[in-house]
Design an enzyme around this catalytic site. Structure first.
Site, PDB file in Angstrom:
ATOM      1  N   GLU A 146       0.675  -1.222  -0.053  1.00  9.00           N
ATOM      2  CA  GLU A 146       0.276   0.359  -0.076  1.00  9.00           C
ATOM      3  C   GLU A 146       0.939   1.585   0.220  1.00  9.00           C
ATOM      4  OE1 GLU A 146      -2.984   0.222   3.334  1.00  9.00           O
ATOM      5  OE2 GLU A 146      -3.843   1.730   2.456  1.00  9.00           O
ATOM      6  N   GLU A 239     -12.357   2.283   3.001  1.00  8.46           N
ATOM      7  CA  GLU A 239     -11.931   2.023   4.453  1.00  8.46           C
ATOM      8  C   GLU A 239     -11.886   3.362   5.032  1.00  8.46           C
ATOM      9  OE1 GLU A 239      -7.470   0.712   5.702  1.00  8.46           O
ATOM     10  OE2 GLU A 239      -7.184   2.814   4.833  1.00  8.46           O
TER      11      GLU A 239
END
Ligand code: MN
Length: 288
Positions: A146, A239
């Site tokens: 990420e 998220e």
């Protein structure tokens, strides 16, 4: 393209009961996929996750951010080895629950560093990640790193930085982009998606303050146009974090001090509809 939700929208406790309730809530909100936080992979009940996924008809993925004691981007080989062990366990758990992807901040600890990563630290990180990719390949789990902002890692903070790191590793790693981090570090929401191209294997959708989508400064319209342009078809996972739901390690590492929502069910249903609406609208661009 599977639309998913991060487990922390529902609970901060991922014991068997938490796994079950988070999975059912994700289904009820309309999503196709749940991302389980694997901060403690050795104690994560993958068999219960597999049962819950089967019962709900959902796909599953796993994510984590390494801690200081398991930092693979370190010159301290004891930490590098501990990080390697943790990442191996995480890959194994994902395979056990039948998941397709492991993602998150796997390349370093998820924390603010006081200095740039040294070449030796980056070498250690890249070497471990290439071993994690091999282990994932053997069990059908794709591994992606990420891209996070400068306060959460010092190895790379942009899509292009991730590509350089992956080239250095020589491994078949995917890039995991997150709109919250892109909004801080990238020059736009379009070019990085095109630059990363078919290396893009995982996406997080987060608002600039990590609360309700559409209430902050992230340019989602442009980002979804870019996903459409590159024909991205991997997971797109919502998220969001609030002090209403606490996972002690993750919440502190991410600096979640404010309460931006109380009702995860309302937040999740809104996000599912927001993302599906954006994807549908972007598809019509080809008619123009
Ligand atoms: Mn993220």
């Amino acid at each position: 393209m599977r639309i998913g939700c991060h487990g922390l929208v529902w609970t901060g406790v991922f014991d068997a009961k938490g796994i079950r309730s988070a999975t059912e809530s994700t289904r009820a909100a309309g999503f196709d996929l749940i991302e389980y936080p694997l901060m403690s992979p050795s104690t994560f009940d993958a068999r219960e996750a597999r049962r819950a996924l089967d019962d709900c008809g959902l796909a599953g993925t796993g994510s984590l951010g390494l801690g200081p004691e398991t930092d693979v981007a370190s010159e301290d080989l004891a930490r590098v080895r501990a990080g390697r062990d943790l990442l191996f366990q995480a890959v194994d758990r994902v395979a056990e629950f039948g998941g397709s992807h492991l993602c998150g901040v796997l390349q370093s600890a998820m924390r603010k560093y006081g200095a740039p990563a040294t070449p030796a630290a980056v070498d250690n990180s890249a070497k471990v990640l290439s071993e994690v990719v091999d282990r994932g390949r053997a069990s059908g789990v794709s591994v992606s790193v990420e891209v996070v902002n400068r306060y959460e890692s010092n190895v790379f903070n942009t899509g292009r930085g991730a590509l350089e790191y992956i080239a250095h590793s020589g491994a078949d790693l995917g890039v995991h982009l997150d709109t919250y981090h892109m909004n801080i570090e990238e020059s736009s929401m379009f070019e990085p998606v095109l630059d990363v191209g078919d290396r893009l294997r995982y996406v997080h959708i987060g608002e600039s303050h990590r609360g309700y989508l559409g209430t902050g400064s992230v340019d989602f319209k442009t980002f979804f146009h870019a996903l459409h342009r590159t024909a991205y078809d991997g997971p797109v996972v919502f998220e969001s974090f609030s002090s209403a739901v606490v996972e002690p390690t993750l919440t502190s590492a991410l600096g979640i001090w404010r309460n931006l929502w109380d009702d995860g069910a309302d937040l999740g249903a809104h996000a599912n509809s927001f993302i599906r609406g954006a994807v549908t609208a972007a598809r019509t661009i080809s008619l123009h």
